[in-house]
Design an enzyme around this catalytic site. Structure first.
Site, PDB file in Angstrom:
ATOM      1  N   LYS A 158       0.830  -1.217   0.000  1.00  0.00           N
ATOM      2  CA  LYS A 158       0.000   0.000   0.000  1.00  0.00           C
ATOM      3  C   LYS A 158       0.853   1.251   0.000  1.00  0.00           C
ATOM      4  O   LYS A 158       1.866   1.315   0.695  1.00  0.00           O
ATOM      5  CB  LYS A 158      -0.853   0.045   1.265  1.00  0.00           C
ATOM      6  CG  LYS A 158      -2.178  -0.660   1.143  1.00  0.00           C
ATOM      7  CD  LYS A 158      -2.995  -0.370   2.391  1.00  0.00           C
ATOM      8  CE  LYS A 158      -4.449  -0.623   2.162  1.00  0.00           C
ATOM      9  NZ  LYS A 158      -5.238  -0.332   3.357  1.00  0.00           N
ATOM     10  N   GLY A 164      -8.094   6.614  -3.433  1.00  0.00           N
ATOM     11  CA  GLY A 164      -8.836   6.249  -4.639  1.00  0.00           C
ATOM     12  C   GLY A 164      -8.448   4.897  -5.204  1.00  0.00           C
ATOM     13  O   GLY A 164      -8.574   4.647  -6.389  1.00  0.00           O
ATOM     14  N   LYS A 237     -15.927   2.425  -4.524  1.00  0.00           N
ATOM     15  CA  LYS A 237     -17.268   2.099  -4.048  1.00  0.00           C
ATOM     16  C   LYS A 237     -18.335   2.316  -5.120  1.00  0.00           C
ATOM     17  O   LYS A 237     -18.264   3.286  -5.869  1.00  0.00           O
ATOM     18  CB  LYS A 237     -17.597   2.964  -2.827  1.00  0.00           C
ATOM     19  CG  LYS A 237     -16.648   2.720  -1.662  1.00  0.00           C
ATOM     20  CD  LYS A 237     -16.674   3.850  -0.657  1.00  0.00           C
ATOM     21  CE  LYS A 237     -15.564   3.679   0.370  1.00  0.00           C
ATOM     22  NZ  LYS A 237     -15.341   4.888   1.166  1.00  0.00           N
ATOM     23  N   GLU A 275     -12.352   4.381   8.362  1.00  0.00           N
ATOM     24  CA  GLU A 275     -12.665   3.180   7.574  1.00  0.00           C
ATOM     25  C   GLU A 275     -12.046   1.924   8.195  1.00  0.00           C
ATOM     26  O   GLU A 275     -10.904   1.951   8.667  1.00  0.00           O
ATOM     27  CB  GLU A 275     -12.140   3.354   6.141  1.00  0.00           C
ATOM     28  CG  GLU A 275     -12.793   4.510   5.415  1.00  0.00           C
ATOM     29  CD  GLU A 275     -12.472   4.557   3.925  1.00  0.00           C
ATOM     30  OE1 GLU A 275     -13.332   5.015   3.162  1.00  0.00           O
ATOM     31  OE2 GLU A 275     -11.368   4.134   3.523  1.00  0.00           O
ATOM     32  N   GLU A 288      -8.060   3.391   7.297  1.00  0.00           N
ATOM     33  CA  GLU A 288      -7.662   4.786   7.102  1.00  0.00           C
ATOM     34  C   GLU A 288      -8.748   5.745   7.545  1.00  0.00           C
ATOM     35  O   GLU A 288      -9.889   5.355   7.744  1.00  0.00           O
ATOM     36  CB  GLU A 288      -7.289   5.063   5.636  1.00  0.00           C
ATOM     37  CG  GLU A 288      -8.454   4.996   4.687  1.00  0.00           C
ATOM     38  CD  GLU A 288      -8.180   5.690   3.350  1.00  0.00           C
ATOM     39  OE1 GLU A 288      -7.261   6.510   3.238  1.00  0.00           O
ATOM     40  OE2 GLU A 288      -8.922   5.400   2.402  1.00  0.00           O
ATOM     41  N   ARG A 292     -12.488  14.494   5.592  1.00  0.00           N
ATOM     42  CA  ARG A 292     -13.307  15.365   4.729  1.00  0.00           C
ATOM     43  C   ARG A 292     -14.722  14.803   4.687  1.00  0.00           C
ATOM     44  O   ARG A 292     -14.982  13.740   5.233  1.00  0.00           O
ATOM     45  CB  ARG A 292     -12.740  15.357   3.311  1.00  0.00           C
ATOM     46  CG  ARG A 292     -12.628  13.930   2.795  1.00  0.00           C
ATOM     47  CD  ARG A 292     -12.235  13.848   1.347  1.00  0.00           C
ATOM     48  NE  ARG A 292     -11.790  12.519   0.972  1.00  0.00           N
ATOM     49  CZ  ARG A 292     -12.576  11.501   0.647  1.00  0.00           C
ATOM     50  NH1 ARG A 292     -13.892  11.644   0.665  1.00  0.00           N
ATOM     51  NH2 ARG A 292     -12.076  10.328   0.322  1.00  0.00           N
ATOM     52  N   VAL A 295     -18.297  11.151  -0.443  1.00  0.00           N
ATOM     53  CA  VAL A 295     -19.338  11.022  -1.465  1.00  0.00           C
ATOM     54  C   VAL A 295     -20.616  10.454  -0.835  1.00  0.00           C
ATOM     55  O   VAL A 295     -21.715  10.959  -1.056  1.00  0.00           O
ATOM     56  CB  VAL A 295     -18.849  10.081  -2.602  1.00  0.00           C
ATOM     57  CG1 VAL A 295     -19.962   9.814  -3.597  1.00  0.00           C
ATOM     58  CG2 VAL A 295     -17.630  10.657  -3.304  1.00  0.00           C
TER      59      VAL A 295
END
Ligand code: ADP
Length: 451
Positions: A158, A164, A237, A275, A288, A292, A295
């Protein structure tokens, strides 16, 4: 409270913020690139300012242009939306230096959590379980091999600065680890100008569960329960819902409480999301924080009845939270489908162009957040999200039925969209039973298609 806010974003989230400002009686300034000149939502703002050419590096990512627009239009605050500069601590600092309120977390918390590896360390300190993995960044192949052998394959490489779904590689043996490391470092360097990577144990067929957080600037932090975002394609997602189906109550509570602990450890404020992955034994692991608005935030708005964007603005203006944890209830079931301008029957190829027909769904329990309409030209420059279709019903079964009905009503012509794929998903017996993990699309669809 602010009198005037600038929205440093475009598309559906720009419209979402414009609406929140209107609801609060705040004037709002929109910005646009030359590619978005004709976007219909610009007419809803009190002022609209061009900030540069189509490519986002020359417009939506250009800090001096945004700050100039904010100064010319005399705003007191900037809402960054999601994507673009929303998680850029430097932008938040520049706003602070210019005496413009940044509607988001403090830059210090953003910097700390923006690096996934640092966020992992903080989570461990706060007693939040993390995916087993490397203690820090991977500097050489030998160390990676040693670690992978200790953890056992498969492992996931990672990018520390990743986002994204980019900069991630699964390795199932020594050879794929060595080639994957190089590829991931290169990809991360190109995408994020930071090639550092770390290793995590690859969790097989996990669920993605995330927790919505809201904190004020007076030290109060609450969670607004969880969303299940397991239905993904290539780590992006597609469908999100709340509450997460088939989740034991004790696990739900433990995940939400862990998220609050981590946010407190980071001195977090404003809206954010923590998450987690959930393995097949219902063991959860932090992955993570998204510092912010996300969506999929409307899913939480529907089940809790709280307007998250309005709250973000109130918090940035220094107001205390208006709820305590015990006041936050999850009522009914809400589901969101991301409608992207992509050809889901053709390797999800982007499908920009003019929308020649747009018949929006409606009726009880349906919410459509979209900046698109008939005649709207979807520009090729940006992400492909054209609409978020949401439903809210008393039970999940009713929400699934309502979404199927809404998807059947939704007609879009001129561009390809993910609507046909969503129609199939909402007919699928495993989805209807709430049995979804992050490999669902890969296992049920992608193999039969050219992707
Ligand atoms: P990004 O910031 O790029 O979105 P995340 O860390 O949030 O990356 O992960 C995105 C998705 O990648 C997750 O929802 C999950 O599907 C998958 N993923 C991440 N970490 C793991 C892991 N350790 N094992 C299995 N899948 C993972």
């Amino acid at each position: 409270m602010f009198q005037r806010i600038l929205v440093a974003n475009r598309g559906e989230i720009a419209l979402r913020v414009i609406r929140a400002c209107k609801d609060l009686g705040i004037e709002v300034v929109a910005v646009f690139s030359e590619a978005d000149r004709e976007a219909p939502y610009l007419a809803l703002a009190d002022e609209a300012i061009c900030i540069g050419p189509g490519p986002s590096v020359e417009s939506y990512l250009k800090i001096p242009h945004l700050i100039s627009a904010a100064e010319i239009s005399n705003v007191q605050a900037i809402h960054p939306g999601y994507g673009f500069l929303s998680e850029n601590p430097h932008f938040a600092e520049v706003c602070r230096d210019c005496k413009i309120e940044f509607i988001g977390p403090p830059p210090e918390a953003m910097r700390l959590l923006g690096n996934k590896n640092e966020a992992r360390k903080l989570a461990q300190k706060a007693g939040v379980p993390v995916v087993p993995g490397s203690e820090g960044l991977i500097t050489d192949d030998q160390e990676a091999l040693r670690l992978a052998h200790a953890m056992g394959y498969p492992v996931l490489i990672k990018a520390a600065a990743g986002g994204g779904g980019r900069g991630m590689r699964v390795a199932r043996n020594d050879i794929s680890l060595q080639t994957g490391l190089k590829a991931a470092q290169q990809e991360a360097q190109n995408a994020f100008k930071d090639g550092s990577v770390y290793l995590e144990k690859y969790i097989e067929q996990p669920r993605h569960i995330e927790v919505q957080l809201l904190g004020d600037r007076h030290g109060n932090i609450i969670h607004l329960w969880e969303r299940d975002c397991s239905l993904q394609r290539r780590h992006q997602k597609l469908v999100e819902e709340s509450p997460a189906p088939n989740l034991p109550e004790s696990v739900r509570t433990a995940i939400c409480e862990s998220a609050v602990r981590l946010a407190k450890a980071a001195n977090y404020s404003n809206a954010g999301t923590c998450e987690f992955l959930l393995d097949r034994n219902n063991q959860f692991y932090f992955i993570e924080v998204n510092a912010r608005i996300q969506v999929e935030h409307p899913v939480t708005e529907l089940v809790t009845g709280i307007d998250l964007v309005r709250e973000q603005i109130r918090i940035a203006a220094g107001e205390p939270l208006r709820w305590q944890q015990k006041d936050i209830r999850q009522q009914g079931s809400a589901i969101e489908c991301r409608i992207n301008a992509e050809d889901s029957a053709n390797a999800f190829r982007p499908s920009p162009g003019r929308i020649t027909r747009w018949v929006a769904p409606g009726g009880p329990g349906v919410r459509l957040d979209s900046h698109a309409c008939e005649g709207y030209q979807v520009p090729p420059n940006y992400d492909s999200l054209v609409a978020k279709l949401l439903v809210h019903q008393p039970t999940r079964a009713e929400a699934v039925a309502c979404m199927s009905r809404a998807l059947a009503e939704f007609r879009v012509e001129g561009i390809h969209t993910t609507i046909p794929l969503h129609r199939e998903i909402f007919r699928h017996s495993a989805f209807m039973a709430g049995q979804v993990d992050t490999t669902f699309i890969e296992r049920h669809w992608q193999k039969d298609r050219q992707s």
